[in-house]
Design a protein around this motif. Structure first.
Motif, short mmCIF file in Angstrom:
data_model
loop_
_atom_site.label_atom_id
_atom_site.label_comp_id
_atom_site.label_asym_id
_atom_site.label_seq_id
_atom_site.Cartn_x
_atom_site.Cartn_y
_atom_site.Cartn_z
N UNK A 91 0.78 -1.16 0.10
CA UNK A 91 -0.09 -0.02 -0.02
C UNK A 91 0.62 1.18 -0.01
N UNK A 92 1.96 1.17 0.71
CA UNK A 92 2.82 2.36 0.82
C UNK A 92 3.42 2.67 -0.53
N UNK A 93 4.01 1.50 -0.92
CA UNK A 93 4.74 1.46 -2.24
C UNK A 93 3.55 2.35 -3.32
N UNK A 94 2.42 1.86 -3.44
CA UNK A 94 1.52 2.20 -4.39
C UNK A 94 1.23 3.74 -4.15
N UNK A 95 0.89 4.14 -2.91
CA UNK A 95 0.47 5.32 -2.48
C UNK A 95 1.61 6.28 -2.89
N UNK A 96 2.79 5.86 -2.75
CA UNK A 96 3.89 6.82 -3.01
C UNK A 96 3.97 7.22 -4.71
N UNK A 97 3.52 6.21 -5.40
CA UNK A 97 3.59 6.24 -7.04
C UNK A 97 2.14 7.06 -7.37
N UNK A 98 1.38 7.35 -6.38
CA UNK A 98 0.24 8.12 -6.88
C UNK A 98 -1.10 7.51 -6.97
N UNK A 134 -3.89 16.50 11.49
CA UNK A 134 -2.88 17.14 10.41
C UNK A 134 -1.94 15.88 9.93
N UNK A 135 -1.75 15.03 10.76
CA UNK A 135 -0.49 14.01 10.44
C UNK A 135 -1.27 13.32 8.96
N UNK A 136 -2.59 13.00 9.23
CA UNK A 136 -3.19 12.37 7.92
C UNK A 136 -3.31 13.10 6.69
N UNK A 137 -3.37 14.43 7.04
CA UNK A 137 -3.25 15.43 5.84
C UNK A 137 -1.74 15.47 5.38
N UNK A 138 -0.75 15.68 6.08
CA UNK A 138 0.55 15.57 5.64
C UNK A 138 0.88 14.12 5.02
N UNK A 139 0.24 12.93 5.49
CA UNK A 139 0.49 11.99 4.87
C UNK A 139 -0.18 11.91 3.45
N UNK A 140 -1.35 12.49 3.21
CA UNK A 140 -2.14 12.61 2.03
C UNK A 140 -1.35 13.47 1.06
N UNK A 141 -0.64 14.64 1.46
CA UNK A 141 -0.04 15.49 0.63
C UNK A 141 1.56 15.15 0.31
N UNK A 142 2.29 14.56 1.32
CA UNK A 142 3.57 14.45 0.88
C UNK A 142 3.93 12.73 0.86
N UNK A 143 3.12 11.96 0.76
CA UNK A 143 3.37 10.48 0.74
C UNK A 143 4.38 10.26 -0.48
N UNK A 144 4.32 11.16 -1.59
CA UNK A 144 5.16 11.06 -2.81
C UNK A 144 6.60 11.37 -2.33
N UNK A 145 6.83 12.01 -1.47
CA UNK A 145 8.21 12.56 -1.09
C UNK A 145 9.06 11.53 -0.35
N UNK A 146 8.06 10.49 0.22
CA UNK A 146 8.82 9.45 0.93
C UNK A 146 9.85 8.65 0.20
N UNK A 147 11.23 8.34 0.46
CA UNK A 147 12.15 7.81 -0.44
C UNK A 147 12.29 6.28 -0.34
N UNK A 148 11.95 5.79 0.84
CA UNK A 148 11.88 4.23 1.15
C UNK A 148 10.67 4.11 1.98
N UNK A 149 10.09 2.91 1.74
CA UNK A 149 9.09 2.14 2.59
C UNK A 149 9.46 2.11 3.84
N UNK A 150 10.55 1.59 4.16
CA UNK A 150 11.24 1.36 5.55
C UNK A 150 11.18 2.59 6.65
N UNK A 151 11.20 3.69 5.99
CA UNK A 151 11.18 4.84 7.03
C UNK A 151 9.84 5.55 6.94
N UNK A 152 8.72 4.73 6.70
CA UNK A 152 7.28 5.34 6.67
C UNK A 152 7.17 5.39 8.21
N UNK A 153 7.06 4.61 8.73
CA UNK A 153 6.50 4.75 10.29
C UNK A 153 7.43 5.81 11.04
#
Length: 177
Positions: free
Chosen positions: A8-15, A51-70
């Motif tokens: 899910x994280x990988x797919x979300x990062x890809x849009x 706000x955390x959910x909003x930031x997640x929604x707005x900036x998930x594409x900036x996440x470089x690796x799935x391992x750092x998500x949490x």
């Protein structure tokens, strides 16, 4: 982290919007649990989660690796809880600022008075950036978001505000000699 959540994280990062929506639903209980331990008041918990959910929604594409998500997500919540704590314990800029609470290394009361006066006479565009950045200790991106300007403008205005204050204080010192 489960394989399903990693996907899910990988797919979300890809849009992938559907993956992002599912991720928001899955993460909300964890975020709320963390916010309960981190925030100082019950009303801050819901605000921090949103706000955390909003930031997640707005900036998930900036996440470089799935391992750092949490750690990335929990850091957002932690910063938000801290920011809300600071806001709840300070006055709004528009309703006046408690200059007695101004943290300063100076013990000279004249210097403190000069500093307060220099801040008060700053043009509003410089004063609000200076107060948010140097006194309330917001990050440059947080100041930019709050004021609706870009980070470069924040840095430029902050530099100009500091220079104006320095000039004002130096001129006051010279006039006292």
């Amino acid at each position: 982290m489960s394989k399903n959540k990693q996907q899910l994280i990988e797919l979300a990062c890809k849009g992938d919007k559907q993956a992002l929506e599912n991720l928001l639903v899955i993460c909300q209980p964890d975020i709320k649990r963390f916010a309960r331990r981190t925030c100082s008041s019950s009303e801050d918990i819901d605000d921090a989660v949103q706000i955390a959910l909003w930031q997640l929604y707005r900036k998930i594409s900036m996440l470089k690796t799935v391992a750092t998500f949490s750690s990335w997500l929990f850091r957002i919540v932690e910063r938000e809880c801290y920011r809300l704590f600071r806001i709840r314990n300070s006055e709004n800029i528009d309703s006046g600022f408690d200059f007695d609470s101004l943290k300063t290394a100076y013990t000279d009361i004249d210097l403190k008075i000069d500093l307060i006066n220099a801040i008060l006479v700053l043009p509003i565009i410089y004063r609000e950036v200076l107060i948010l950045r140097d006194i309330r200790e917001y990050s440059s991106p947080e100041v930019a978001d709050q004021l609706g300007i870009n980070v470069e403008a924040v840095k430029s205005r902050l530099h100009r505000a500091r220079m104006l204050i320095k000039e004002k204080i130096n001129s006051r010192k010279l006039s006292r000699c």
